[in-house]
Scaffold this motif. Structure first.
Motif, mmCIF file in Angstrom:
data_model
loop_
_atom_site.group_PDB
_atom_site.id
_atom_site.type_symbol
_atom_site.label_atom_id
_atom_site.label_comp_id
_atom_site.label_asym_id
_atom_site.label_seq_id
_atom_site.Cartn_x
_atom_site.Cartn_y
_atom_site.Cartn_z
ATOM 1 N N PHE A 1 36.934 61.813 40.769
ATOM 2 C CA PHE A 1 38.027 62.322 41.610
ATOM 3 C C PHE A 1 39.408 61.786 41.207
ATOM 4 C CE2 PHE A 1 34.497 62.912 44.758
ATOM 5 C CZ PHE A 1 34.597 64.297 44.836
ATOM 6 N N LEU A 2 39.445 60.585 40.641
ATOM 7 C CA LEU A 2 40.749 59.969 40.385
ATOM 8 C C LEU A 2 41.045 59.755 38.911
ATOM 9 C CD1 LEU A 2 40.670 57.193 43.156
ATOM 10 C CD2 LEU A 2 41.572 59.515 43.333
ATOM 11 N N GLY A 3 40.043 59.798 38.077
ATOM 12 C CA GLY A 3 40.269 59.515 36.660
ATOM 13 C C GLY A 3 40.427 58.024 36.443
ATOM 14 N N ASP A 4 41.385 57.641 35.623
ATOM 15 C CA ASP A 4 41.565 56.210 35.332
ATOM 16 C C ASP A 4 42.030 55.477 36.577
ATOM 17 O OD1 ASP A 4 40.825 56.480 32.747
ATOM 18 O OD2 ASP A 4 42.866 56.835 32.011
ATOM 19 N N PHE A 5 41.488 54.301 36.774
ATOM 20 C CA PHE A 5 41.892 53.491 37.917
ATOM 21 C C PHE A 5 41.719 52.035 37.493
ATOM 22 C CE2 PHE A 5 41.701 51.565 42.098
ATOM 23 C CZ PHE A 5 42.543 52.360 42.856
ATOM 24 N N ALA A 6 42.830 51.347 37.444
ATOM 25 C CA ALA A 6 42.816 50.030 36.794
ATOM 26 C C ALA A 6 42.119 48.947 37.619
ATOM 27 C CB ALA A 6 44.248 49.611 36.491
ATOM 28 N N ALA A 7 42.414 48.914 38.929
ATOM 29 C CA ALA A 7 41.976 47.763 39.725
ATOM 30 C C ALA A 7 40.503 47.873 40.103
ATOM 31 C CB ALA A 7 42.839 47.660 40.971
ATOM 32 N N ARG A 8 39.638 47.568 39.158
ATOM 33 C CA ARG A 8 38.196 47.633 39.415
ATOM 34 C C ARG A 8 37.526 46.387 38.855
ATOM 35 N NH1 ARG A 8 35.434 52.688 37.478
ATOM 36 N NH2 ARG A 8 36.542 52.395 35.514
ATOM 37 N N SER A 9 36.381 46.044 39.397
ATOM 38 C CA SER A 9 35.685 44.834 38.943
ATOM 39 C C SER A 9 35.098 45.081 37.551
ATOM 40 C CB SER A 9 34.557 44.496 39.914
ATOM 41 O OG SER A 9 33.517 45.445 39.765
ATOM 42 N N PRO A 10 34.874 44.006 36.787
ATOM 43 C CA PRO A 10 34.218 44.179 35.479
ATOM 44 C C PRO A 10 32.857 44.858 35.609
ATOM 45 C CG PRO A 10 35.083 41.948 35.699
ATOM 46 C CD PRO A 10 35.275 42.607 37.031
ATOM 47 N N ARG A 11 32.128 44.540 36.674
ATOM 48 C CA ARG A 11 30.815 45.164 36.861
ATOM 49 C C ARG A 11 30.950 46.670 37.053
ATOM 50 N NH1 ARG A 11 26.181 42.345 38.716
ATOM 51 N NH2 ARG A 11 25.424 44.468 39.087
ATOM 52 N N GLU A 12 31.946 47.087 37.805
ATOM 53 C CA GLU A 12 32.116 48.535 38.013
ATOM 54 C C GLU A 12 32.577 49.215 36.731
ATOM 55 O OE1 GLU A 12 34.513 49.862 41.414
ATOM 56 O OE2 GLU A 12 34.924 51.716 40.322
ATOM 57 N N VAL A 13 33.495 48.575 36.036
ATOM 58 C CA VAL A 13 34.008 49.171 34.793
ATOM 59 C C VAL A 13 32.863 49.370 33.796
ATOM 60 C CG1 VAL A 13 35.481 48.707 32.793
ATOM 61 C CG2 VAL A 13 36.353 48.282 35.104
ATOM 62 N N ASN A 14 31.927 48.416 33.779
ATOM 63 C CA ASN A 14 30.821 48.493 32.812
ATOM 64 C C ASN A 14 29.644 49.339 33.287
ATOM 65 O OD1 ASN A 14 31.560 46.842 30.449
ATOM 66 N ND2 ASN A 14 31.871 45.270 32.011
ATOM 67 N N ALA A 15 29.634 49.698 34.578
ATOM 68 C CA ALA A 15 28.499 50.484 35.098
ATOM 69 C C ALA A 15 28.585 51.931 34.590
ATOM 70 C CB ALA A 15 28.522 50.467 36.621
ATOM 71 N N ASP A 16 27.447 52.497 34.267
ATOM 72 C CA ASP A 16 27.411 53.886 33.809
ATOM 73 C C ASP A 16 27.693 54.833 34.990
ATOM 74 O OD1 ASP A 16 27.147 56.000 32.076
ATOM 75 O OD2 ASP A 16 25.205 55.323 31.289
ATOM 76 N N VAL A 17 28.166 56.034 34.682
ATOM 77 C CA VAL A 17 28.430 56.999 35.755
ATOM 78 C C VAL A 17 27.358 58.090 35.736
ATOM 79 C CG1 VAL A 17 30.912 56.574 35.799
ATOM 80 C CG2 VAL A 17 30.013 58.391 34.348
ATOM 81 N N PHE A 18 27.002 58.569 36.928
ATOM 82 C CA PHE A 18 25.922 59.572 36.988
ATOM 83 C C PHE A 18 26.451 61.007 37.045
ATOM 84 C CE2 PHE A 18 26.338 60.088 41.577
ATOM 85 C CZ PHE A 18 26.739 58.823 42.019
ATOM 86 N N ILE A 19 27.767 61.150 37.189
ATOM 87 C CA ILE A 19 28.378 62.480 37.033
ATOM 88 C C ILE A 19 29.598 62.293 36.148
ATOM 89 C CG2 ILE A 19 29.568 64.408 38.176
ATOM 90 C CD1 ILE A 19 27.927 63.684 40.707
ATOM 91 N N GLU A 20 29.632 62.971 35.048
ATOM 92 C CA GLU A 20 30.779 62.862 34.141
ATOM 93 C C GLU A 20 31.836 63.870 34.557
ATOM 94 O OE1 GLU A 20 31.295 60.798 31.715
ATOM 95 O OE2 GLU A 20 29.314 59.941 31.314
ATOM 96 N N PRO A 21 33.115 63.462 34.566
ATOM 97 C CA PRO A 21 34.154 64.454 34.847
ATOM 98 C C PRO A 21 34.214 65.490 33.730
ATOM 99 C CG PRO A 21 35.044 62.224 34.735
ATOM 100 C CD PRO A 21 33.638 62.146 34.280
ATOM 101 N N GLN A 22 34.807 66.617 34.059
ATOM 102 C CA GLN A 22 34.849 67.717 33.095
ATOM 103 C C GLN A 22 35.498 67.317 31.775
ATOM 104 O OE1 GLN A 22 36.915 70.677 35.258
ATOM 105 N NE2 GLN A 22 35.059 71.552 36.108
#
Lengths: 408, 118
Positions: A363-384
């Motif tokens: 929904f938001l695309g790039d978003f800087a303020a995230r934990s290292p764990r979240e940044v490294n977690a795989d996503v289950f829906i890829e944006p277009q």
């Protein structure tokens, strides 16, 4: 570009309580060999040294009493079999020993290895076989509910491995705050079952942003009226209680709550989305469990990049500090959408940090303020626009018309 | 596809007198943390250490959850009723802000203190 991805407007996450993958979906190995479930080769030693095999003898209620221990030290025993050596390797051999510690009853401790037959769970097993089942979705922490649910809301537990209230540490924000503060503005909600069941995210979300919350009745109504937010998180009923409309049986599936009540709840959520054709075509529903609840699973949780926090030896209760560099025990996870090919089995590794990770990216695309764990977690829906859009689970060009229906 | 039957839970599944689980006790503890931050008039008079069953936990959870919503709704209502300052509270960008008339500084020579005559 897959059509399903074009149409996707809503992501719904339903998080249930305290059941492991093998316990709920392990039987599906017999139906589809690609599903990493229970085999005859698996076992755990009991305290007499006898090897206990998983058996399809799980009951809906009354069997896992007392509630199996799933606090950090107990899960450490379950995963590492009791070894404290510096070079220890996880072997998933400590489940029966751990359960024995609670009642000192050898026969009772063996019940931690029991799993449900496919026919016992018509809702969960049907959805797993009809849509996408995840072979490698793990709890975020080898520990209990609150810190694991924190990963689903924030992408981190801010250093907590226990049930204590936690402080949100800036600049990290909840997925809801990220969405409602975005430009263009997005919508997000947590639907708890009712005020008598309330939420497990009290201290930060309910206390400071109660406007984010709705009830299950509102969720049902929002589905019918096409008013579902872009992202929503559903919480089951955590306790037995009476209301004006009658008895409300806990449906979170937390031991010793009735598992069939949870089946009914999952079916109701699924059918409510499905009955609104516009919503059905534009929604992805993730059904996932917060942690394994101390119940046996055979897959070793993998190591992962550490978070920015360290839990002290005192806080973990194991005599060893924890850098958030290993996932918790595997849990059931199923992604539902009419754009997913029937009988999809996904083998990539996910954990609850994948939830805010996916929702943010989509929904938001790039978003800087995230934990290292979240940044490294795989996503289950890829944006277009993602270069990895080709691995999307919503990959069909034509919407399915053969999806199952339940009599709820 | 055929309609799949979902078995209903047994009537025996309901047990509000079940001893409260550690999860529910944690939820109670978190709500108590939130309750302590509410103004006094919204607080319950429930002694949480006496909670032993699910039904008792449920009653407390219900009251505090409603109180949190009520307190926030009341606060929002009060904010809406507060009279707005004249001319509104619009904050304008520096570019739109009308320039203050610059007063012409008139320098008046200070009077010299005359020494007291003795």
């Amino acid at each position: 570009m897959p059509t399903g991805l074009d149409k996707l407007q809503h992501i719904v996450v339903l998080m249930m309580e305290n059941r492991s993958f093998d316990h709920m979906l392990g039987s599906l190995k017999a139906a589809d060999n690609r599903i990493d479930g229970v085999t005859d080769q698996l076992n755990n030693p009991d305290t007499t040294g006898a090897l206990v095999k998983p058996q399809p003898l799980a009951q809906f209620q009354g069997q896992l009493d007392p509630d199996p221990d799933h606090h950090f030290p107990a899960v450490d025993l379950q995963i590492f079999g009791g070894s404290k050596a510096p070079d220890r390797q996880p072997d998933m051999q400590g489940f029966v020993k751990s359960y024995f510690n609670q009642r000192g009853d050898v026969a009772h401790s063996q019940k931690i290895m029991y799993y449900f037959k496919q026919a016992d769970l018509p809702v969960l097993t049907t959805l797993a076989l009809e849509f996408a089942v995840f072979n490698r979705w793990f709890a975020s922490i080898p520990g209990p509910t609150i810190c694991n649910r924190a990963f689903a809301h924030y992408g981190t537990s801010f250093g907590r491995v226990d049930m204590s209230p936690f402080d949100v540490i800036e600049p990290i924000k909840s997925i809801y705050t990220r969405l409602i503060n975005s430009n263009p503005k997005r919508t997000a909600k947590v639907y708890y079952y009712d005020t008598t069941s309330s939420t497990m995210e009290v201290v930060n979300l309910l206390q400071n942003q109660p406007e984010l919350f709705g009830t299950h009745q509102q969720f049902l109504s929002d589905c019918d009226k096409g008013l579902l937010p872009d992202y929503c998180f559903l919480e089951p009923n955590y306790n037995d209680h009476e209301t004006d409309s009658g008895e409300q049986v806990a449906n979170d599936q937390h031991p010793d709550h009735d598992v069939q009540a949870g089946e009914l709840f999952i079916a109701e959520v699924y059918m409510r989305i499905k009955r609104n054709p516009k919503l059905w075509a534009s929604t992805a529903l993730l059904i996932v469990y917060d942690e394994h609840g101390g119940i046996y699973d055979h897959v070793v949780p993998p190591a992962c990049p550490p978070d920015n926090f360290t839990a002290s030896a005192n806080n973990t209760g194991t005599g060893m500090e924890f850098k958030f560099d290993r996932l918790g025990v595997r849990v059931p996870a199923i992604l539902v959408s009419p754009w997913i090919p029937k009988n999809t089995v996904e083998n990539r590794v996910f954990d609850h940090a994948s939830i805010p990770g996916t929702v943010t990216k989509f929904f938001l695309g790039d978003f800087a303020a995230r934990s290292p764990r979240e940044v490294n977690a795989d996503v289950f829906i890829e944006p277009q626009a993602s270069p990895r859009a080709d691995r999307n689970l919503l990959s069909l060009d034509t919407m399915r018309t053969d999806c199952p229906e339940f009599d709820v | 596809m055929a309609l799949i039957h979902v078995p209903r839970p047994s009537p025996k599944a309901m047990n509000p007198n079940r001893p409260v689980s550690s999860l529910l006790l944690t939820q109670v503890e978190h709500l108590q943390h939130a309750e302590r931050r509410l103004p006094l008039r919204y607080r319950t008079e429930i002694y949480t250490h006496a909670i032993k069953t699910e039904a008792e936990a449920a009653a407390y959870i219900d009251q505090v959850t409603k109180a949190i919503h009520e307190a926030h709704a009341d606060a929002a209502g009060r904010r809406a009723q507060r009279p707005k300052p004249k001319g509104g509270r619009k904050t304008r960008g520096a570019a739109e802000r009308p320039k203050r008339k610059l007063r012409k500084k008139v320098s008046t020579p200070r009077k010299k203190k005359t020494p007291h005559k003795k």
